[in-house]
Design an enzyme around this catalytic site. Structure first.
Site, mmCIF file in Angstrom:
data_model
loop_
_atom_site.group_PDB
_atom_site.id
_atom_site.type_symbol
_atom_site.label_atom_id
_atom_site.label_comp_id
_atom_site.label_asym_id
_atom_site.label_seq_id
_atom_site.Cartn_x
_atom_site.Cartn_y
_atom_site.Cartn_z
ATOM 1 C CB SER A 1 68.828 54.738 71.126
ATOM 2 O OG SER A 1 68.502 53.368 71.187
ATOM 3 C CG ASN A 2 65.206 52.604 74.568
ATOM 4 O OD1 ASN A 2 65.614 51.493 74.866
ATOM 5 N ND2 ASN A 2 64.352 52.811 73.568
ATOM 6 C CE LYS A 3 70.046 54.844 81.302
ATOM 7 N NZ LYS A 3 69.841 54.968 82.760
ATOM 8 C CB ALA B 1 62.554 49.857 74.840
#
Ligand code: CTP
Length: 426
Positions: A207-209, A274
């Site tokens: 995943s991402n932030k 995102a």
């Protein structure tokens, strides 16, 4: 005079910043508004009701049981108000408002507001950061209340920290923004938000932030401007905004399906999400066990949701908006994405300033021009983006002024729960 003809109730809470409420009343009046004031009992310890009566030409209401109002003073006041702004809002006042309590004139008036409600918190930094206060603030945001500040600065006890009330002229700006006309009331806007999660096995994912804050701010801003809003959200720690149809998804492919399902209704699609560009090629059905000193995972490409929308669009609908989150060459990459994804507007911003916090800084790039905006809150940026979307809608055949379906404004939708994702209308 930008608030000419508007009627504003200022609710004053019991904090030292109450003296600034006097200046707020004057500022709202300078902009052409008629103002009436309601005060909590503790506010009266900081400023006298007579001060407000003198400024407004009407008694400041301090008591739910005021014998001068044989009817229901709070109902009458709320009915009169085009907008209500509470300044300063103490931690206690926020907590009671978040619970829907109505045991004093300020809270009772808030509870029957018919227009926008704004609160300008002021308190010690530790009180502001307390989990309980933050929980209450999230609740109020989800209920459609606009938070104005607080900001970092000198606090009452001489220390410096986040908790200082925003200056009166900025609060007046926020009131003005909140009263903007419903200029998107005939439009349906899809907003995607947050990260996606791509499973490696039943307990791990890539995943991402992304915090989702920009997308949630856009959804709330579009709702406040009268649009019907469908928020397609990856996993985030934010409450679903009220009055917005929220579809919760996890992976890029789930997000694409949710957007495709809603697409026939959409006039605008804004992709703030995102989206993970790649996913594990072979997610395992059971937990991957520890192996040697290194391991590699094969990834395969996810669909580019926005580029596919751009490719399959014939004509100018829906208006397509993308974000370009970059660490370097922000504007050059933004322009490239505008062309390659065949979209109408790209919001280019730098990952360092855009991720996580409430503030951001961005450049709006369309096929005619690029505008670099100063640093600002995400809600404010959301309104700038929607101002540009409004122009793009106007430019498209059929414009934003039509009412394609002759639709009544925002009827509640039936709740369906498609497999693999959850849907809520908070
Ligand atoms: N986007 C999308 N689907 C993807 C990847 C991105 O719809 N699989 C959308 C994003 O929501 C955003 C825009 O495309 O609006 C640009 O996303 P970004 O991650 O900045 O760019 P990428 O196309 O992924 O390119 P790169 O990662 O190489 O910068």
């Amino acid at each position: 005079m930008t608030l000419a003809g508007k009627q504003i109730v200022v609710g004053v809470g019991g904090g030292i910043a109450a003296f600034k409420a006097v200046e707020l009343v004057r500022e709202l009046q300078r902009r052409g508004a008629k103002v009436r004031v309601a005060m909590t009992a503790s506010a009266c310890r900081f400023v006298g009701p007579v001060t407000f009566a003198g400024l407004t030409g009407a008694p400041a209401l301090t008591d739910l049981w005021d014998p001068r109002y044989p009817g229901e003073a709070h109902v009458e006041l709320a009915e009169w108000a085009d907008a209500i702004v509470v300044a300063p809002a103490t931690a206690n006042l926020l907590a009671r408002a978040a619970q829907g309590m109505a045991d004093d004139i300020v809270l009772a008036t808030l509870s029957c507001a018919r227009g926008p409600v704004l609160v300008a918190p002021a308190m010690h930094e530790r009180m502001w950061r307390a989990p309980s206060t933050q929980r209450n603030v999230e609740r109020l945001r989800a209920d459609g209340v606009t938070l104005v500040g607080p900001v970092k600065g000198a606090l009452a006890n001489g220390s410096v920290g986040e908790g200082r009330m925003v200056e009166p002229n900025e609060i007046a700006d926020a009131v003005q923004r909140a009263l903007r006309t419903h200029d998107l009331s005939n439009s349906t806007v899809i907003v995607s938000a947050g990260p996606t999660q791509e499973d490696l096995d039943p307990v791990r994912f890539l995943s991402n932030k992304s915090s989702g804050r920009m997308g949630y701010a856009l959804a709330a801003a579009a709702r406040d401007r009268g649009a019907e809003v469908i928020l397609v959200s990856g996993p985030v720690d934010l409450a679903a905004p009220s009055g917005v149809e929220t579809l919760r998804v996890r992976s890029a492919r789930e997000m694409q399906h949710a957007i495709d399902d809603a697409l026939p209704r959409a006039d605008v699609v804004i992709m703030t999400a995102a989206v993970a560009d790649y996913r594990p090629a072979d997610p395992k059905p059971s937990k991957i066990k520890k192996q040697g000193d290194s391991m590699s995972v094969e990834l395969i490409k996810n669909p580019d949701i926005l580029a596919e929308l751009g490719k399959k669009r014939t004509g100018k609908r829906p208006v397509l908006v993308g974000f370009a989150m970059e660490t370097n060459d922000v504007i050059a990459y933004g322009k490239k994405k505008l062309v390659e994804k065949r979209v109408d507007l790209v919001i280019a911003n730098e990952a360092r300033v855009a991720f996580g916090g409430d503030d951001t800084q961005a450049t709006l790039i369309d096929h005619k021009r690029e505008d670099t905006l100063p640093p600002m809150g995400k809600l404010e940026l959301a309104h700038h983006i929607l101002d540009r979307v409004k122009l793009l809608l106007g430019a498209a055949p059929g414009g934003a002024t039509r009412n394609r379906r002759g639709r009544a404004p925002r009827a509640p939708r039936p709740v369906r729960r498609p497999r693999g994702r959850s849907r809520s209308k908070a």
